[in-house]
Design an enzyme around this catalytic site. Structure first.
Site, mmCIF file in Angstrom:
data_model
loop_
_atom_site.group_PDB
_atom_site.id
_atom_site.type_symbol
_atom_site.label_atom_id
_atom_site.label_comp_id
_atom_site.label_asym_id
_atom_site.label_seq_id
_atom_site.Cartn_x
_atom_site.Cartn_y
_atom_site.Cartn_z
ATOM 1 N N ASP A 194 1.184 -1.714 0.339
ATOM 2 C CA ASP A 194 -0.055 -0.146 -0.108
ATOM 3 C C ASP A 194 0.772 1.271 0.251
ATOM 4 O OD1 ASP A 194 -2.646 1.410 0.010
ATOM 5 O OD2 ASP A 194 -2.162 2.048 2.633
ATOM 6 N N ARG A 195 2.274 1.069 0.021
ATOM 7 C CA ARG A 195 2.715 2.322 0.475
ATOM 8 C C ARG A 195 2.911 2.765 -1.150
ATOM 9 N NH1 ARG A 195 2.969 5.493 4.966
ATOM 10 N NH2 ARG A 195 2.407 3.830 6.867
ATOM 11 N N MET A 275 -7.882 6.311 3.131
ATOM 12 C CA MET A 275 -8.230 7.257 1.951
ATOM 13 C C MET A 275 -6.746 7.563 0.952
ATOM 14 S SD MET A 275 -11.036 8.509 2.630
ATOM 15 C CE MET A 275 -10.693 9.946 1.447
ATOM 16 N N ARG A 276 -5.531 6.454 1.592
ATOM 17 C CA ARG A 276 -4.517 6.864 0.650
ATOM 18 C C ARG A 276 -4.246 6.699 -0.604
ATOM 19 N NH1 ARG A 276 -1.393 4.056 3.455
ATOM 20 N NH2 ARG A 276 -0.143 5.527 3.903
ATOM 21 N N ALA A 277 -5.459 5.797 -1.510
ATOM 22 C CA ALA A 277 -5.752 5.968 -2.390
ATOM 23 C C ALA A 277 -6.206 6.818 -2.817
ATOM 24 C CB ALA A 277 -6.170 4.872 -3.266
#
Length: 662
Positions: A194-195, A275-277
């Site tokens: 995910d990073r 919410m990173r996406a």
């Protein structure tokens, strides 16, 4: 110095080139993960990117690449005066080897000088070298967990911390993270996955003309690297100027509310976590607009951003194929691009609207597509010979923890006990080589009796090298979990084989979470086969398991001997990794001469070598022969039923209680 391969000379790989260029325009996008088969120019393209990056201005003499316009106030080489003149140098690309130590990544503090002299003698690591540049990890999916944790911390905080017994050093560490991997060698830990801001899939072209051009350019580069680079110099300069222009335009790009609604609707439609996406998509769409020379983000930018930022964020387990349904993406973008309050002619109306969704009497069930195939689920294949269609696996479940007894020294993981560099402290010893983990109490105890003889007069403790003690630690290791699966006719009832596959799939998921290598041996008919040699790719094992044919006799001895041979070869390759053999069978042996006696002798080979083993007893029905339990005894292991394999199994708890009571 070797001349780098020109970035513009890489044939094809359009998505990879675009993703790398977008990160060059806007490093806040968050890096790139490149997935693909071997030999597809992944590393070549990444290394070539450095020639396109603008130079960086640094404080002269600073080992941590501080920006003279805004130096890091906590820099170990500081303090630096802000606004002073700086020196320019090319942006660096630093490679992190998979087998690097923690000190190589974050830096090393000289413990001896810190204790004896009270000074912070710090040698910067790769994170310091990569600051304001690129940190490249080839085979990132094979990176050890403790290094992954350090990367996650640095990526989240933009800084690296090195602490040794109360002495700490902090420095800035903001870098562009680029990783390449071959999915056949195992998947990436979800937290690190995910990073990465963007991900791309690359594969070799199947078009002969493109393949010819790849070979032609590679041979030309090998013959004359400098001359080949010179032929592409003009195109490289044009791309470099375009990157600079896009960086200057980037602050002026407008991300309107309409584009933001499309981004939010897309992330919600594809059920991505967190919410990173959304943030990565917004930054990517803005960079796309700047790269195109526009000051407004368009729907096409949002679509391209989704294709780069979402596929790796939709996976729920290692067996899910990455990717994005482009038809669904187009539909979502179209729906979210309209007015918030559509009129009576909009697509959001009631049952009579033209939204295109099938009604209760429409779709596959209405034309019989959902009916059961002729012959029923348990019928054999038309080809005969007793072989059946592969049975689908039952739903996986959380399994009991199976581990190797004793204490090992293998690769870091989460299954069995091991002496590792990380974990809880269990004792102390004299250091062998460089001291990395100081055991402070043991060091003080070793130095205390000699203070008068050393002429101690003040409050400080006089410490010499012979007093230093290395902390010994116990953690967890990853093992080789070798599955030996009975695919014979006695296991071939479709409902039963589905349960067996579900159990093995559950164990594979457990192996993925515990960072194990896995292998798969199957036996049926008259022989055994290595369906999958030992690998870190549990999804490859799951794919082989799904298509496993069944039928025929039960050559149990052949399966055990084949597994024994696989372990022998693997010990030569990776002697520190201990094995756990999981035999999935009902215990019958019917293949070959004297099948029962041969199986017993084969099983005793494992017991004689001390190989840890578990037999998953698949016998069912009211009358049970207990053959699997007898096999487990000859292997020197334990037997569990399919029900007892579940972590929450009542039967397993009862059995454990009875065993302890006895």
């Amino acid at each position: 110095m070797t001349t780098p391969f020109p970035f513009t000379a890489v044939v094809g790989q359009d998505d990879l080139r675009l993703a790398l260029l977008l990160n060059a325009v806007s490093p806040s996008v968050g890096g790139v993960l490149v997935r693909g088969e071997k030999g597809t120019a992944k590393s070549t393209a990444v290394r070539a990117l450095t020639t396109l990056l603008p130079e960086v201005s640094v404080v002269p003499g600073c080992r941590f690449s501080c920006d003279p316009a805004s130096p890091d106030p906590g820099c170990p080489d500081g303090p630096h005066e802000g606004g002073g003149g700086g020196a320019s140098r090319p942006a660096r690309m630093v490679e992190l080897p998979v087998g690097a130590s923690e000190d190589r990544l974050v830096g090393a503090l000289d413990i001896e000088r810190a204790l004896a002299e009270g000074v912070k003698a710090f040698e910067p690591g790769l994170l310091a070298a990569a600051h304001r540049g690129i940190l490249y990890v080839d085979e990132v999916n094979l990176l050890h967990d403790h290094l992954v944790d350090l990367l996650l911390d640095a990526a989240a905080m933009g800084a690296s911390y090195v602490e040794r017994e109360g002495v700490s050093v902090r420095h800035a560490a903001r870098f562009l993270l680029v990783g390449t991997m071959n999915p056949e060698e195992g998947e990436l830990r979800p937290q690190l996955l995910d990073r990465f801001g963007l991900t791309v899939e690359v594969s070799a072209s199947r078009e002969p003309e493109k393949r010819v051009e790849v070979v032609r350019r590679r041979l030309a580069y090998d013959d004359d690297p400098a001359g080949f680079a010179a032929r592409w110099a003009d195109e490289e300069a044009a791309v470099r100027q375009r990157i600079v222009a896009a960086r200057e335009l980037l602050p002026s790009v407008r991300l309107g509310d309409g584009a933001l609604r499309q981004i939010a609707a897309t992330c919600a439609a594809f059920e991505v976590d967190g919410m990173r996406a959304d943030i990565v998509m917004a930054r990517t769409a803005t960079a796309l607009a700047a790269w195109a020379g526009r000051t407004e983000v368009l729907a096409e930018d949002v679509r391209q951003a989704a294709l780069l930022a979402l596929p790796h964020r939709r996976r729920r387990n290692p067996f899910d194929a990455p990717g994005l349904d482009e038809d669904k993406l187009d539909e979502t973008l179209e729906e979210s691009s309209g007015d918030d309050d559509p009129g009576p002619d909009g697509d959001g109306g009631g049952p009579g609207g033209g939204g295109g969704q099938p009604g209760p009497d429409e779709g596959p069930a209405a034309d019989g597509a959902g009916a059961q195939p002729e012959g029923g689920e348990g019928e054999p294949a038309p080809g005969g010979a007793g072989e059946q269609f592969p049975a689908p696996a039952a739903e996986p479940f959380r399994t009991k923890v199976l581990s190797v007894p004793g204490i090992g020294e293998g690769a870091a993981g989460r299954r069995s006990r091991a002496r590792t560099e990380h974990g809880r402290t269990t004792g102390a010893r004299r250091p062998q080589g460089t001291l990395t983990k100081l055991h402070l109490a043991a060091t003080v105890r070793a130095a205390a009796p000699h203070q008068r003889a050393r002429g101690r007069s003040g409050r400080g403790l006089v410490v010499r090298r012979d007093d230093l003690r290395q902390a010994t630690r116990e953690g967890r290791e990853g093992n080789l979990v070798l599955f030996v699966v009975d695919a014979s006719g006695s296991m071939a009832a479709r409902q039963r084989m589905g349960a067996v596959k579900g159990a093995v799939l559950s164990l594979l998921l457990d192996a993925y979470q515990r960072r194990d290598k896995v292998g798969l041996v199957t036996f049926r008919g008259s022989a055994a086969d290595v369906a999958l040699p030992p690998t870190s790719s549990v999804d490859a094992a799951a794919a082989r398991l799904e298509s496993l044919p069944t039928g025929g006799r039960t050559p149990l001895a052949a399966g055990l001997l084949k597994a024994h041979d696989v372990l022998r070869v693997e010990r030569l390759r990776d002697p520190a990794r201990r094995a756990l053999v999981v035999v999935v069978t009902d215990g019958r042996a019917t293949g070959g001469p004297e099948p029962v006696a041969l199986a017993s002798r084969a099983a005793r080979l494992f017991a004689a070598e001390g190989v840890a083993s578990v037999v998953v007893d698949c016998e069912s029905g009211p009358v049970r022969l207990g053959l699997a339990g007898r096999l487990a005894g000859e292997l020197g292991g334990t037997a569990v039923t399919l029900d007892e394999l579940r972590a929450d199994s009542i039967a397993g708890l009862v059995k454990d209680v009875r065993r302890r009571a006895a």
